[in-house]
Write an enzyme that holds these catalytic residues in place. Structure first.
Site: not given
Ligand code: K1U
Ligand code: ZN
Length: 182
Positions: A55, A60, A105, A146
């Site tokens: 996401g 961001q 992120l 989120h």
């Molecule tokens: O909003 C963001 O910072 C993105 C975030 C979204 C998110 C992650 C976990 C729980 C809720 C929302 C991310 O994408 S962090 C990276 C991540 O979770 C991931 C990366 C690669 C493969 C699978 C997951």
């Molecule tokens: Zn986030």
């Protein structure tokens, strides 16, 4: 005169790292779908897939607009589902909660357990200007909540205890100092 087809040129956008005042601000609603908004959505999807993430919210990348993108399909045998949500709103949540160890992120390599409603119904406008509605569950429900939090200037660490939040913030300040030194 020769006519040229419009070919979108997508661009990776730098992701802001916490702490940053732009991540704490409530983002502005979107009033109309323009070509500039379509380009922003394309850039956000490219930036999310490149990170990689599931996401991304416009604040961001330093854009104070209520637009999020997400794709929570993890399985190799299921086609990707890139989603773009304009002015998303949570209109219903389940009483049942779920706990997920979230990342962000904008807070790289830090994780924490967050309890949220297990299901959430969300309304939004799509890039064709149509009003949409969907009930999300599982990782999609966690992710959409989120991302909408980002539009309201809220980070997952705001759900953690003060000590863990402070420890993560200090690590991020150190990371930013090191990045600035090069
Ligand atoms: O909003 C963001 O910072 C993105 C975030 C979204 C998110 C992650 C976990 C729980 C809720 C929302 C991310 O994408 S962090 C990276 C991540 O979770 C991931 C990366 C690669 C493969 C699978 C997951
Ligand atoms: Zn986030």
């Amino acid at each position: 005169m020769q006519a040229f087809a419009y070919v979108p040129i997508m661009a990776l956008r730098p992701i802001l790292i916490h702490p940053d005042p732009r991540l704490k601000k409530r983002a502005d609603p979107i009033s109309e779908v323009t070509d500039a908004l379509r380009t922003l959505a394309d850039d956000m999807l490219e930036t999310m897939y490149d990170a990689p993430g599931i996401g991304l919210a416009a604040p961001q990348i330093g854009v104070s607009k209520r637009i999020i993108v997400m794709d929570c399909v993890k399985e190799d045998d299921i086609p990707p589902r890139p989603m773009v949500l304009l002015n998303p709103e949570v209109v219903w949540t389940s009483e049942k909660n779920s706990t997920y160890e979230e990342g962000c992120l904008s807070i790289p390599e830090q994780f924490g357990d967050v309890i949220r409603p297990a299901e959430a119904e969300v309304t939004w406008m799509n890039l064709d200007g149509e009003q949409m509605s969907e009930k999300f569950d599982g990782l999609w429900a966690t992710c959409v909540q989120h991302e909408i939090d980002h539009l309201d200037g809220k980070l997952f660490i705001d759900y953690l205890g003060p000590l863990k939040r402070q420890m993560i913030t200090r690590k991020m300040q150190k990371l930013k100092r090191e990045k600035a030194r090069g």
